[in-house]
Design an enzyme around this catalytic site. Structure first.
Site, PDB file in Angstrom:
ATOM      1  N   GLY A  55      70.722 -17.975  54.901  1.00  0.00           N
ATOM      2  CA  GLY A  55      70.961 -17.128  56.074  1.00  0.00           C
ATOM      3  C   GLY A  55      71.461 -15.790  55.577  1.00  0.00           C
ATOM      4  O   GLY A  55      71.972 -15.689  54.452  1.00  0.00           O
ATOM      5  N   CYS A  82      71.274 -21.392  49.195  1.00  0.00           N
ATOM      6  CA  CYS A  82      71.670 -19.994  49.396  1.00  0.00           C
ATOM      7  C   CYS A  82      72.941 -19.900  50.254  1.00  0.00           C
ATOM      8  O   CYS A  82      74.008 -20.269  49.797  1.00  0.00           O
ATOM      9  CB  CYS A  82      70.497 -19.200  49.968  1.00  0.00           C
ATOM     10  SG  CYS A  82      70.752 -17.427  49.831  1.00  0.00           S
ATOM     11  N   HIS A 169      66.201 -20.323  45.938  1.00  0.00           N
ATOM     12  CA  HIS A 169      65.354 -20.925  46.984  1.00  0.00           C
ATOM     13  C   HIS A 169      64.298 -21.861  46.379  1.00  0.00           C
ATOM     14  O   HIS A 169      63.215 -21.397  46.002  1.00  0.00           O
ATOM     15  CB  HIS A 169      64.660 -19.821  47.801  1.00  0.00           C
ATOM     16  CG  HIS A 169      65.610 -19.082  48.677  1.00  0.00           C
ATOM     17  ND1 HIS A 169      65.946 -19.518  49.939  1.00  0.00           N
ATOM     18  CD2 HIS A 169      66.336 -17.969  48.446  1.00  0.00           C
ATOM     19  CE1 HIS A 169      66.829 -18.687  50.467  1.00  0.00           C
ATOM     20  NE2 HIS A 169      67.085 -17.738  49.584  1.00  0.00           N
ATOM     21  N   ASP A 227      43.351 -23.182  66.283  1.00  0.00           N
ATOM     22  CA  ASP A 227      44.688 -23.350  66.855  1.00  0.00           C
ATOM     23  C   ASP A 227      44.658 -23.637  68.358  1.00  0.00           C
ATOM     24  O   ASP A 227      45.273 -24.592  68.825  1.00  0.00           O
ATOM     25  CB  ASP A 227      45.552 -22.104  66.583  1.00  0.00           C
ATOM     26  CG  ASP A 227      45.627 -21.786  65.100  1.00  0.00           C
ATOM     27  OD1 ASP A 227      45.327 -22.696  64.301  1.00  0.00           O
ATOM     28  OD2 ASP A 227      45.972 -20.650  64.745  1.00  0.00           O
TER      29      ASP A 227
END
Ligand code: XMP
Length: 510
Positions: A55, A82, A169, A227
């Site tokens: 964040g 993180c 990450h 989609d």
């Protein structure tokens, strides 16, 4: 009791859904919730572990996001990433500092091979960093398990409490062994079982829509793409004919597309109405050559037609859309500048009076949508269709649009599609199409001089359309394309192949 669920708590990072996806790729079910969700609202049966995401904020800031403190009392392992890493250290009594230098991008990591989190990972590898703050003093009971040149505590653990965390990450592809690290946590440390299948997701989402929207009427704008077709099929399995689909033919579709798409929809049992507005669209576009204006004309009129048709149907409280996760990131979180005003056919008319949107694919990536489509019986050809832009062939005719130019693009595109399929490449290339250019070229056809247009062939490989490479088409295929297009389509004088990557080029020419 089976341990089969990973709870991902979102602290506002960009990669929350990506983490969920990485876990699902292992065959383990993962669920995303906001970090401050009250644990009593979440079904914790079968919980195997928790992941705290990154964040943008600083844990030292009193306003920064916090989780329900009970997450540490559930008796399941927790992995912080993180911000999640700093948060675990902070709430356990450690300190966090903001050094002068931030650490962004690819970084060399050195790990302690004794840590279960780094099992079967080389001592040195490349990971992706993206942080300002870092751990200063470790919380009691923790030990550092990895470092980089700028960060002494790039990872830490307290095995007694089953708390693990990493500053980098692991979820992004730039972290060389990122997926392995996540697997070490999910499968190795949490011992989660691999029970998640697309089939279950389909069943759950259909059941959820059925329960939530019992008796409600909905409408859906179909574009012929993967989609919207998958979204509509899911919803139709839940509410049947209470879903009314609308397919607008704007006259800018590929050869025979409207017919074949409608047949597929009917085969899927969708309640769909086709409206042929090609003349209206072509009249509005007459003489217009600016790409952005063309897009806007099509976008605006599409909304008008859609509204008009929706009114005729009446009584629909919800609009179904095929929004997928990358669309959510692009529109909400990513502040990237607008390169082109993309118009998604079926987009929400701003002032339409709906109670809400139903977006069953919101949490899925394109390949997951395809897997879901196959699972619920959407035909293979429909599931594997290449993406097609909302404004259709209008942005593949350079400059103003005429019926004749559209005919040339349609016919050459049909040849391209046929030959790419013959060469077995149709599911390997992201997108392939032809572009009508206003360039005139001299040639000889049957001993006579010809003066016809240059047609460009564009074929690109990609995983997400954000970056692309020109596809390495076999020379035999190129030759075949050139022969066929020039011989079979009147008005075509020369074929060129577009070798531009993106960036700096875009996929479409306009
Ligand atoms: P570009 O040309 O921006 O295209 O590299 C990226 C992807 O988006 C499609 N595209 C569009 N889709 N409305 C759409 O719905 C548009 O105006 C539009 N322009 C491009 C393009 O086909 C590719 O898949």
């Amino acid at each position: 009791m089976k341990k089969e669920k990973i709870l991902v708590l979102n602290f506002g990072g960009q990669y929350d859904q990506l983490i969920v996806r990485r876990v699902r790729e292992m065959g383990v079910y993962a669920e995303l919730h906001e970090c401050d969700t009250n644990l009593s609202e979440i079904n914790l049966d079968n919980l195997a572990g928790i992941i705290l995401t990154g964040g943008p904020q600083s844990v030292n800031d009193s306003e920064s996001p916090k989780a329900d403190s009970k997450i540490f009392d559930l008796g399941v392992p927790v992995l912080g990433i993180c911000y999640g890493h700093q948060y675990i250290n902070y709430v356990n009594g450690g300190t966090i500092e903001t050094p002068n230098l931030a650490e962004y991008g690819k970084t060399d990591l050195k790990v302690d091979k004794e840590s279960c989190l780094f099992k079967d990972i080389p001592e040195e590898s490349i990971i992706w960093m993206n942080h300002k703050d870092r751990v200063k003093d470790l919380a009691e009971g923790f030990r550092a398990t990895a470092s980089t040149a700028n960060t002494d505590v790039a990872a830490m653990e307290n095995t007694e409490k089953a708390l693990y965390s990493v500053q980098f990450h692991p979820e992004v592809v730039h972290s060389e062994y990122g997926q392995k690290i996540l697997e070490n946590f999910v499968l190795g440390i949490c011992k989660a079982e691999k029970t998640w299948k697309m089939k279950d997701f389909a069943k759950e989402i259909i059941a959820e829509i059925k329960e939530k929207y019992q008796g409600e009427k909905m409408i859906c704008g179909l574009s012929g793409g993967v989609d919207s077709s998958v979204a509509a099929t899911i919803v139709s399995k839940a509410i049947g004919d209470n879903l009314q689909c609308i397919f607008v033919d704007h006259g800018l579709l590929r050869k025979d597309e409207a017919k074949s798409v409608m047949e597929t929809y009917k085969g899927l049992g969708l309640n769909v109405k086709m409206v042929d507005k090609s003349k209206e669209f072509l009249d509005l576009l007459k003489g217009e050559s600016d790409p952005e204006t063309k897009r806007k004309i099509i976008g605006n009129h599409f909304v008008e037609v859609f509204e008009e048709e929706a009114k005729k149907i009446g009584g629909a409280n919800y609009l179904v859309q095929g929004t997928i996760y990358p669309d959510v990131i692009e529109s909400g979180k990513d502040k990237a500048s607008v390169i082109k005003s993309h118009h998604n056919v079926g987009g929400l008319p701003e002032d339409m009076d709906f109670k809400g949107l139903v977006e069953p694919l919101r949490l899925l990536f394109k390949d997951e949508v395809r897997a879901l489509g196959e699972e619920i019986g959407v035909p293979h050809d429909m599931v594997w269709r290449q993406p097609f832009p909302g404004p259709g062939l209008a942005i593949r005719v350079i400059g103003d649009i005429t019926e004749d130019k559209l005919r040339i693009v349609r016919e050459t595109d049909a040849i391209l599609r046929e030959e790419v399929k013959n060469f077995g490449l149709n599911e390997k290339i992201w997108q392939y199409f032809t572009v009508w250019t206003p360039i005139k070229t001299v040639g000889v056809k049957g001993d006579a001089r010809s003066y016809d247009n240059v047609i460009a062939v564009r074929a690109v490989t990609s995983t997400d359309a954000m970056t692309v490479e020109a596809a390495n088409l076999p020379y035999e295929l190129m030759q075949k394309l050139s022969n066929r297009m020039i011989n079979e389509v009147e008005g075509v004088g020369r074929i060129v192949y577009d070798i531009t990557s993106k960036p700096p080029g875009t996929i479409e020419w306009e």
